[in-house]
Motif scaffolding. Structure first.
Motif, short mmCIF file in Angstrom:
data_model
loop_
_atom_site.label_atom_id
_atom_site.label_comp_id
_atom_site.label_asym_id
_atom_site.label_seq_id
_atom_site.Cartn_x
_atom_site.Cartn_y
_atom_site.Cartn_z
N UNK A 278 90.36 53.46 44.31
CA UNK A 278 90.50 54.50 43.14
C UNK A 278 89.41 54.30 42.07
N UNK A 279 88.26 53.79 42.55
CA UNK A 279 87.29 53.55 41.74
C UNK A 279 85.92 53.52 42.76
N UNK A 280 84.84 53.84 42.04
CA UNK A 280 83.35 53.85 42.63
C UNK A 280 82.50 52.98 41.57
N UNK A 281 81.71 52.34 42.17
CA UNK A 281 80.70 51.13 41.44
C UNK A 281 79.80 52.31 40.73
N UNK A 282 79.78 51.96 39.50
CA UNK A 282 78.57 52.63 38.67
C UNK A 282 77.45 51.91 38.15
N UNK A 283 78.01 50.91 37.53
CA UNK A 283 77.00 49.96 36.91
C UNK A 283 77.56 48.46 36.93
N UNK A 284 76.67 47.64 36.43
CA UNK A 284 76.90 46.38 36.37
C UNK A 284 76.38 45.69 35.35
N UNK A 285 76.78 44.35 34.98
CA UNK A 285 75.90 43.46 34.01
C UNK A 285 74.41 43.35 34.36
N UNK B 238 94.06 43.74 46.50
CA UNK B 238 93.83 45.21 46.77
C UNK B 238 94.72 45.94 45.93
N UNK B 239 96.03 45.65 46.28
CA UNK B 239 97.15 46.32 45.44
C UNK B 239 97.22 46.31 43.84
N UNK B 240 96.84 45.19 43.54
CA UNK B 240 96.69 44.86 41.98
C UNK B 240 95.33 45.46 41.28
N UNK B 241 94.51 45.59 42.39
CA UNK B 241 93.16 46.30 41.79
C UNK B 241 93.34 47.83 41.57
N UNK B 242 94.11 48.39 42.68
CA UNK B 242 94.25 49.72 42.48
C UNK B 242 95.32 50.08 41.19
N UNK B 243 96.01 49.24 40.93
CA UNK B 243 97.09 49.42 39.83
C UNK B 243 96.37 49.22 38.56
N UNK B 244 95.56 48.39 38.57
CA UNK B 244 94.75 47.95 37.32
C UNK B 244 93.77 49.15 36.77
N UNK B 245 93.14 49.51 37.86
CA UNK B 245 92.17 50.59 37.82
C UNK B 245 92.89 52.07 37.13
#
Length: 129
Positions: A32-39, A118-125
């Protein structure tokens, strides 16, 4: 659900491997997400916080990876403050299951550190907290 662009905040000195794994998950076909940028490292030339602000503007959600030493990572704490100031959606994600994970100093008392599945990450995003 629309794909969200993620800014990943993490302790560069201790948790880069976890960040690499998270970026890898962003490439899954059902992500559900794409990497855009980071620290960024604090020793960047100029106003590094302003650079982070601009980078965060390109994202929809800030994923804060929490490791053993996150409470001492001043850069992560500053990035969480920036996300809070900007009103960015953010959440804290335990970078490891077998280690104690700590919150950044700027995290709110009510900010929970979520288990990284993986399931938590999808819910959180998707905004589920």
């Amino acid at each position: 659900m629309a794909i969200k662009r993620a800014f990943i905040s993490f302790d560069i000195d201790h948790d880069e491997g976890a960040k690499i794994m998270l970026v890898g998950q962003s490439k899954y076909s059902d992500s559900p997400f794409e990497f855009k940028d980071n620290s960024v490292k604090e020793h960047l030339l100029g106003d590094w916080k302003e650079k982070v602000r601009r980078r965060m503007d390109n994202g929809d959600v800030v994923i804060v990876l929490c490791g053993e030493y996150t409470h001492t990572a001043t850069g992560v704490s500053a990035e969480v403050e920036i996300a809070q100031q900007k009103g960015k959606d953010y959440f804290l994600l335990a970078a490891y299951s077998a280690k104690t994970c700590t919150k950044p100093k700027s995290a709110k008392p009510a900010d929970k550190v979520y288990n990284w599945t993986w399931e938590n990450l999808k819910i959180l995003v998707g905004g589920g907290r």
